[in-house]
Design a protein around this motif. Structure first.
Motif, mmCIF file in Angstrom:
data_model
loop_
_atom_site.group_PDB
_atom_site.id
_atom_site.type_symbol
_atom_site.label_atom_id
_atom_site.label_comp_id
_atom_site.label_asym_id
_atom_site.label_seq_id
_atom_site.Cartn_x
_atom_site.Cartn_y
_atom_site.Cartn_z
ATOM 1 N N ARG A 60 -2.368 -0.185 -15.075
ATOM 2 C CA ARG A 60 -1.709 -1.256 -14.326
ATOM 3 C C ARG A 60 -0.283 -1.428 -14.805
ATOM 4 O O ARG A 60 0.437 -1.603 -13.760
ATOM 5 N N PRO A 61 0.311 -1.242 -15.835
ATOM 6 C CA PRO A 61 1.792 -1.147 -16.119
ATOM 7 C C PRO A 61 2.300 -0.342 -15.114
ATOM 8 O O PRO A 61 3.665 -0.383 -14.767
ATOM 9 N N THR A 62 1.766 0.946 -14.948
ATOM 10 C CA THR A 62 2.446 1.948 -14.289
ATOM 11 C C THR A 62 2.440 1.653 -12.581
ATOM 12 O O THR A 62 3.482 1.704 -11.916
ATOM 13 N N LEU A 63 1.343 1.081 -12.339
ATOM 14 C CA LEU A 63 1.263 0.502 -10.924
ATOM 15 C C LEU A 63 2.488 -0.668 -10.735
ATOM 16 O O LEU A 63 3.045 -0.820 -9.625
ATOM 17 N N ASP A 64 2.249 -1.555 -11.499
ATOM 18 C CA ASP A 64 3.297 -2.767 -11.529
ATOM 19 C C ASP A 64 4.836 -2.109 -11.457
ATOM 20 O O ASP A 64 5.436 -2.803 -10.818
ATOM 21 N N ARG A 65 4.990 -1.124 -12.287
ATOM 22 C CA ARG A 65 6.524 -0.423 -12.028
ATOM 23 C C ARG A 65 6.573 -0.001 -10.806
ATOM 24 O O ARG A 65 7.708 -0.259 -10.356
ATOM 25 N N CYS A 66 5.670 0.686 -10.248
ATOM 26 C CA CYS A 66 6.056 1.140 -8.862
ATOM 27 C C CYS A 66 6.024 -0.025 -7.910
ATOM 28 O O CYS A 66 6.890 -0.067 -7.011
ATOM 29 N N LEU A 67 5.141 -1.115 -7.944
ATOM 30 C CA LEU A 67 5.420 -2.352 -7.143
ATOM 31 C C LEU A 67 6.632 -3.184 -7.392
ATOM 32 O O LEU A 67 7.146 -3.608 -6.640
ATOM 33 N N SER A 68 7.502 -2.707 -8.566
ATOM 34 C CA SER A 68 8.658 -3.525 -8.842
ATOM 35 C C SER A 68 10.048 -2.769 -8.460
ATOM 36 O O SER A 68 11.147 -3.083 -8.490
ATOM 37 N N ASP A 69 9.884 -1.465 -7.717
ATOM 38 C CA ASP A 69 10.669 -0.375 -7.322
ATOM 39 C C ASP A 69 11.323 -1.003 -6.202
ATOM 40 O O ASP A 69 10.993 -0.660 -4.941
ATOM 41 N N GLU A 70 12.509 -1.783 -6.151
ATOM 42 C CA GLU A 70 12.960 -2.204 -4.983
ATOM 43 C C GLU A 70 13.579 -1.405 -4.213
ATOM 44 O O GLU A 70 14.039 -1.517 -3.171
ATOM 45 N N ALA A 71 14.355 -0.220 -4.934
ATOM 46 C CA ALA A 71 14.859 0.813 -4.148
ATOM 47 C C ALA A 71 14.180 1.664 -3.302
ATOM 48 O O ALA A 71 14.244 1.923 -2.336
ATOM 49 N N ALA A 83 0.778 -1.295 -0.087
ATOM 50 C CA ALA A 83 0.081 -0.116 0.100
ATOM 51 C C ALA A 83 0.897 1.258 0.047
ATOM 52 O O ALA A 83 0.647 2.141 -0.702
ATOM 53 N N ALA A 84 1.947 1.451 0.865
ATOM 54 C CA ALA A 84 2.887 2.310 0.718
ATOM 55 C C ALA A 84 3.469 2.724 -0.383
ATOM 56 O O ALA A 84 3.596 3.979 -0.973
ATOM 57 N N MET A 85 3.862 1.587 -1.074
ATOM 58 C CA MET A 85 4.514 1.689 -2.547
ATOM 59 C C MET A 85 3.478 2.177 -3.364
ATOM 60 O O MET A 85 3.798 3.193 -4.516
ATOM 61 N N LEU A 86 2.239 2.056 -3.501
ATOM 62 C CA LEU A 86 1.214 2.699 -4.357
ATOM 63 C C LEU A 86 0.894 3.893 -3.808
ATOM 64 O O LEU A 86 0.858 4.609 -4.756
ATOM 65 N N ALA A 87 0.820 4.187 -2.643
ATOM 66 C CA ALA A 87 0.706 5.605 -2.196
ATOM 67 C C ALA A 87 1.868 6.499 -2.833
ATOM 68 O O ALA A 87 1.599 7.777 -3.129
ATOM 69 N N ASN A 88 2.966 6.147 -2.941
ATOM 70 C CA ASN A 88 4.182 6.789 -3.332
ATOM 71 C C ASN A 88 4.447 6.754 -4.885
ATOM 72 O O ASN A 88 5.359 7.313 -5.434
ATOM 73 N N CYS A 89 3.429 6.067 -5.592
ATOM 74 C CA CYS A 89 3.521 5.935 -7.098
ATOM 75 C C CYS A 89 3.303 7.371 -7.763
ATOM 76 O O CYS A 89 2.071 7.855 -7.479
ATOM 77 N N GLY A 90 4.090 7.686 -8.637
ATOM 78 C CA GLY A 90 3.861 8.848 -9.481
ATOM 79 C C GLY A 90 4.591 10.202 -8.684
ATOM 80 O O GLY A 90 5.248 10.136 -7.788
ATOM 81 N N PRO A 91 3.968 11.264 -9.361
ATOM 82 C CA PRO A 91 4.501 12.534 -8.714
ATOM 83 C C PRO A 91 4.176 12.530 -7.388
ATOM 84 O O PRO A 91 3.002 12.184 -6.814
ATOM 85 N N ALA A 92 5.096 13.350 -6.422
ATOM 86 C CA ALA A 92 4.934 13.855 -5.086
ATOM 87 C C ALA A 92 3.498 14.258 -4.859
ATOM 88 O O ALA A 92 2.789 14.086 -3.897
ATOM 89 N N ALA A 139 0.567 -9.694 -6.259
ATOM 90 C CA ALA A 139 -0.394 -10.691 -5.833
ATOM 91 C C ALA A 139 -1.327 -9.986 -4.666
ATOM 92 O O ALA A 139 -2.423 -10.117 -4.795
ATOM 93 N N ILE A 140 -0.656 -9.269 -3.706
ATOM 94 C CA ILE A 140 -1.141 -8.669 -2.689
ATOM 95 C C ILE A 140 -2.253 -7.329 -3.474
ATOM 96 O O ILE A 140 -3.319 -7.312 -2.971
ATOM 97 N N ALA A 141 -1.655 -6.644 -4.298
ATOM 98 C CA ALA A 141 -2.534 -5.536 -5.093
ATOM 99 C C ALA A 141 -3.559 -6.236 -5.729
ATOM 100 O O ALA A 141 -4.717 -5.576 -5.469
ATOM 101 N N SER A 142 -3.475 -7.275 -6.288
ATOM 102 C CA SER A 142 -4.657 -7.799 -6.872
ATOM 103 C C SER A 142 -5.679 -8.645 -5.946
ATOM 104 O O SER A 142 -6.934 -8.327 -6.069
ATOM 105 N N ASP A 143 -5.371 -9.205 -5.219
ATOM 106 C CA ASP A 143 -6.236 -10.077 -4.161
ATOM 107 C C ASP A 143 -6.966 -9.086 -3.387
ATOM 108 O O ASP A 143 -8.091 -9.241 -2.805
ATOM 109 N N LEU A 144 -6.345 -7.817 -2.958
ATOM 110 C CA LEU A 144 -7.060 -6.877 -1.988
ATOM 111 C C LEU A 144 -7.734 -5.821 -3.017
ATOM 112 O O LEU A 144 -8.350 -4.959 -2.177
ATOM 113 N N GLY A 145 -7.738 -5.692 -4.306
ATOM 114 C CA GLY A 145 -8.413 -4.868 -4.733
ATOM 115 C C GLY A 145 -7.680 -3.389 -5.190
ATOM 116 O O GLY A 145 -8.369 -2.419 -5.415
ATOM 117 N N PHE A 146 -6.344 -3.384 -4.882
ATOM 118 C CA PHE A 146 -5.653 -2.082 -4.798
ATOM 119 C C PHE A 146 -5.643 -1.451 -6.167
ATOM 120 O O PHE A 146 -5.575 -0.163 -6.464
#
Length: 223
Positions: A164-175, A94-103, A146-153
């Motif tokens: 979806r591709p943008t959100l997946d990129r944010c969820l893949s941001d290991e940094a 959830a925190a990574m999705l909240a941080n997705c995109g411009p501040a 999987a979490i984002a899909s199962d919980l409806g994020f």
């Protein structure tokens, strides 16, 4: 000439005042300090909020206090610094999705996830063994997808202008994942945060304050 100069000075002052008054402080976001400082950097009161998305008390605070806090921030008198205390893989997702995109998108991303907690938290609590396995094994990006899909994020974030591709990129941001975990540890050590939600005003952690009715008088006393 003196009258002309005075008129110009008055006009300039009026223009500057009008510009400040017209500022939408809810869209002014500074991430330099590790969290998200929302609002007027010259605000009289600096409010810090430590939150976890999977914390039910944080959800309760969001539902009773979000609109009220927004009013204080919009006035330019209070600056809010939202800081993540990441507790578990769902919280991190959830925190990574909240941080997705411009501040500037963070405040409404954050509110969307917190205010919808009653929809997705029960799904999390009823998770099957198979779902929990997908959430805790394998590569980090796959677990978070999987979490984002199962919980409806994903469905929550699409109306916010994401695909979806943008959100997946944010969820893949290991940094980003590492930074959020490190920030959690640093804040817990620096501030002595023992639970969420917790609040600080002007750099001082508030004892025994976890609800909006408890927090509001302490903000008002400093304005």
């Amino acid at each position: 000439m003196r009258f002309a100069s005075l008129a110009l000075a008055i006009g300039a002052a009026f223009t500057a005042t009008a510009a400040v008054a017209a500022t939408n402080w809810l869209t002014v976001v500074d991430t330099a300090g590790g969290g998200h400082r929302i609002g007027n950097p010259a605000a009289k009161v600096k409010l810090t909020e430590f939150i976890s998305y999977t914390c039910t008390h944080c959800g309760e605070f969001a539902r009773e206090g979000t609109n009220a806090v927004d009013v204080y921030v919009a006035s330019g008198k209070v600056q809010l610094d939202v800081r993540h205390i990441v507790r578990d893989p769902v919280d991190l997702t959830a925190a990574m999705l909240a941080n997705c995109g411009p501040a500037a998108k963070f405040p409404r991303n954050h509110a969307t996830l917190m205010l919808s907690q009653p929809k997705w938290l029960p799904i999390m609590s009823r998770a099957t063994a198979g779902q929990k396995a997908r959430w805790s094994t394998g590569a980090g990006p796959a677990r978070r997808r999987a979490i984002a899909s199962d919980l409806g994020f994903y469905d929550l974030m699409v109306p916010r202008g994401y695909d979806r591709p943008t959100l997946d990129r944010c969820l893949s941001d290991e940094a980003l994942a590492t930074r959020l975990a490190e920030q959690t540890a640093a804040d817990a050590k620096k501030w002595g945060v023992r639970g969420t939600p917790s609040f600080a005003i002007d750099g001082t952690l508030l004892a025994g304050t976890g609800t909006w009715p408890m927090l509001q008088p302490q903000i008002d006393a400093r304005l």
